[in-house]
Design an enzyme around this catalytic site. Structure first.
Site, PDB file in Angstrom:
ATOM      1  N   PRO A  66       0.807  -1.215   0.000  1.00  0.00           N
ATOM      2  CA  PRO A  66       0.000   0.000   0.000  1.00  0.00           C
ATOM      3  C   PRO A  66       0.850   1.280   0.000  1.00  0.00           C
ATOM      4  O   PRO A  66       1.998   1.263   0.425  1.00  0.00           O
ATOM      5  CB  PRO A  66      -0.787  -0.122   1.299  1.00  0.00           C
ATOM      6  CG  PRO A  66       0.087  -0.924   2.193  1.00  0.00           C
ATOM      7  CD  PRO A  66       0.805  -1.892   1.309  1.00  0.00           C
ATOM      8  N   GLU A  67       0.260   2.354  -0.513  1.00  0.00           N
ATOM      9  CA  GLU A  67       0.921   3.645  -0.567  1.00  0.00           C
ATOM     10  C   GLU A  67       0.343   4.559   0.512  1.00  0.00           C
ATOM     11  O   GLU A  67      -0.422   4.102   1.365  1.00  0.00           O
ATOM     12  CB  GLU A  67       0.773   4.234  -1.973  1.00  0.00           C
ATOM     13  CG  GLU A  67       1.342   3.313  -3.059  1.00  0.00           C
ATOM     14  CD  GLU A  67       1.126   3.811  -4.471  1.00  0.00           C
ATOM     15  OE1 GLU A  67       0.847   5.017  -4.654  1.00  0.00           O
ATOM     16  OE2 GLU A  67       1.235   2.997  -5.403  1.00  0.00           O
ATOM     17  N   HIS A  75      -1.133 -17.300   7.859  1.00  0.00           N
ATOM     18  CA  HIS A  75      -0.243 -16.167   7.616  1.00  0.00           C
ATOM     19  C   HIS A  75      -0.336 -15.086   8.696  1.00  0.00           C
ATOM     20  O   HIS A  75       0.017 -13.934   8.452  1.00  0.00           O
ATOM     21  CB  HIS A  75      -0.498 -15.541   6.240  1.00  0.00           C
ATOM     22  CG  HIS A  75      -0.526 -16.528   5.112  1.00  0.00           C
ATOM     23  ND1 HIS A  75       0.588 -17.235   4.720  1.00  0.00           N
ATOM     24  CD2 HIS A  75      -1.558 -16.955   4.328  1.00  0.00           C
ATOM     25  CE1 HIS A  75       0.259 -18.038   3.720  1.00  0.00           C
ATOM     26  NE2 HIS A  75      -1.029 -17.904   3.470  1.00  0.00           N
ATOM     27  N   ARG A 126       2.833 -12.385   1.873  1.00  0.00           N
ATOM     28  CA  ARG A 126       4.136 -12.321   1.195  1.00  0.00           C
ATOM     29  C   ARG A 126       5.313 -12.291   2.184  1.00  0.00           C
ATOM     30  O   ARG A 126       6.458 -12.486   1.774  1.00  0.00           O
ATOM     31  CB  ARG A 126       4.183 -11.085   0.294  1.00  0.00           C
ATOM     32  CG  ARG A 126       3.099 -11.045  -0.784  1.00  0.00           C
ATOM     33  CD  ARG A 126       3.302 -12.095  -1.839  1.00  0.00           C
ATOM     34  NE  ARG A 126       4.468 -11.816  -2.659  1.00  0.00           N
ATOM     35  CZ  ARG A 126       4.460 -11.023  -3.729  1.00  0.00           C
ATOM     36  NH1 ARG A 126       3.329 -10.416  -4.110  1.00  0.00           N
ATOM     37  NH2 ARG A 126       5.558 -10.820  -4.424  1.00  0.00           N
ATOM     38  N   ARG A 168      17.525  19.106 -10.487  1.00  0.00           N
ATOM     39  CA  ARG A 168      17.569  17.653 -10.694  1.00  0.00           C
ATOM     40  C   ARG A 168      17.290  17.333 -12.154  1.00  0.00           C
ATOM     41  O   ARG A 168      16.235  17.683 -12.689  1.00  0.00           O
ATOM     42  CB  ARG A 168      16.522  16.951  -9.816  1.00  0.00           C
ATOM     43  CG  ARG A 168      16.629  17.285  -8.338  1.00  0.00           C
ATOM     44  CD  ARG A 168      17.886  16.715  -7.728  1.00  0.00           C
ATOM     45  NE  ARG A 168      18.021  17.133  -6.338  1.00  0.00           N
ATOM     46  CZ  ARG A 168      19.058  16.815  -5.569  1.00  0.00           C
ATOM     47  NH1 ARG A 168      20.017  16.073  -6.048  1.00  0.00           N
ATOM     48  NH2 ARG A 168      19.117  17.244  -4.324  1.00  0.00           N
TER      49      ARG A 168
END
Length: 286
Positions: free
Chosen positions: A2-3, A93, A112, A155
């Site tokens: 997730p972000e 899990h 995972r 940049r």
């Protein structure tokens, strides 16, 4: 995944679920989740008797603020928390269980197994890895247009990987970079120092707006993301480009393109986000 929007949503739901709960003991079923201290037994010993006073966020990391310690948790790809009764069957899990004195349990599940937990004396977490090198928080007051311009100034890196770099701006992952660049009309391969003042302002506004709308929608559920109450996010229904390759752009009707930029799958509209060449200053003619 997730972000930032997903982690922020989890943070908010956890504050509704576990605030002021006291930890009786902790069970660790997968030792590699615990990164600090090195021994899971010490992790469990230090947490016994601690009360959760708040759950905060730094970038994509959760911060459980306790009496004497701060637990820093990274969900990585599929980590999730849920509150259960101690008599509920343990699901597959489930790697870490925080047993509370009231008989409830906060369980951490991770198919995972990429998630991590670090336990620090309170206040030290911001001075040590993994939080000490994180950049600007895009939903806080410190994220001003001037601060944003300052991070990008000079940049020559392509704008997409620069926005993904957590040392510059935190929490914006692949989904929200693609959506923000589309909203600002900027090609993901543009070099950062080629952006005009107007384009920088548009990108700044697009990042803030995209993230706020995503948080309001509870984040995006692409695969397995749910919040602390088991609810999915809904922002995926508002995607303009992400995951929509081959579909018509909602602005110009040209098909959305998917390519690879800096090793990441990238979605954009070639008409609405043209790849402009950087202007080269000509030497003065004497």
């Amino acid at each position: 995944m997730p972000e930032l929007p997903e982690v922020e949503t989890v943070r908010r739901t956890l504050n509704e679920l576990v605030l002021d709960k006291q930890i009786d003991h902790v069970t660790v079923n997968l030792r590699r989740i615990i990164q600090l201290p090195e021994e899971p037994d010490e992790f469990c010993l230090l947490l016994a008797g601690q009360t959760i006073h708040s759950v905060e966020r730094r970038g994509k990391f959760l911060r459980f603020v306790l009496d004497d310690y701060t637990l820093v948790s990274h969900l990585r790809m599929e980590g999730r928390y849920g509150l259960y009764d101690r008599n509920d069957p343990l699901e597959p899990h489930t790697h870490v269980v925080f047993h509370f004195t009231d008989g409830s349990e906060l369980r951490y599940k991770d198919v995972r197994q990429f998630g991590t937990m670090h336990l620090f004396p309170k206040g030290r977490e911001l001075e040590e890895k993994p939080l000490n090198k994180l950049g600007l928080e895009p939903l806080e007051d410190t994220f001003t247009l001037d601060a944003f311009k300052g991070r990008l100034a000079g940049r020559s890196t392509k704008i997409k990987p620069l926005l993904l770099n957590q040392e510059y701006i935190v929490g914006i992952g692949n989904i929200y970079v693609d959506e923000s660049l589309y909203m600002a009309g900027i090609h993901p391969e543009r070099e950062a120092d080629s952006l005009s003042r107007r384009e920088l302002a548009a990108l700044y506004e697009a990042i803030v707006r995209t993230l706020k709308e995503a948080v309001a929608a509870g984040g995006s559920s692409i695969k397995s993301y749910v919040n602390g109450q088991g609810e999915i996010g809904l922002f995926q229904h508002q995607f303009k480009v992400y995951g929509r390759q081959g579909e018509p752009c909602q602005t110009c009707a040209r098909p959305i393109v998917k390519s690879v930029v800096a090793g990441r799958g990238t979605h954009f509209c070639p008409k609405c986000q043209p790849l402009k060449q950087k202007r080269v200053k000509k030497a003065a003619v004497r």
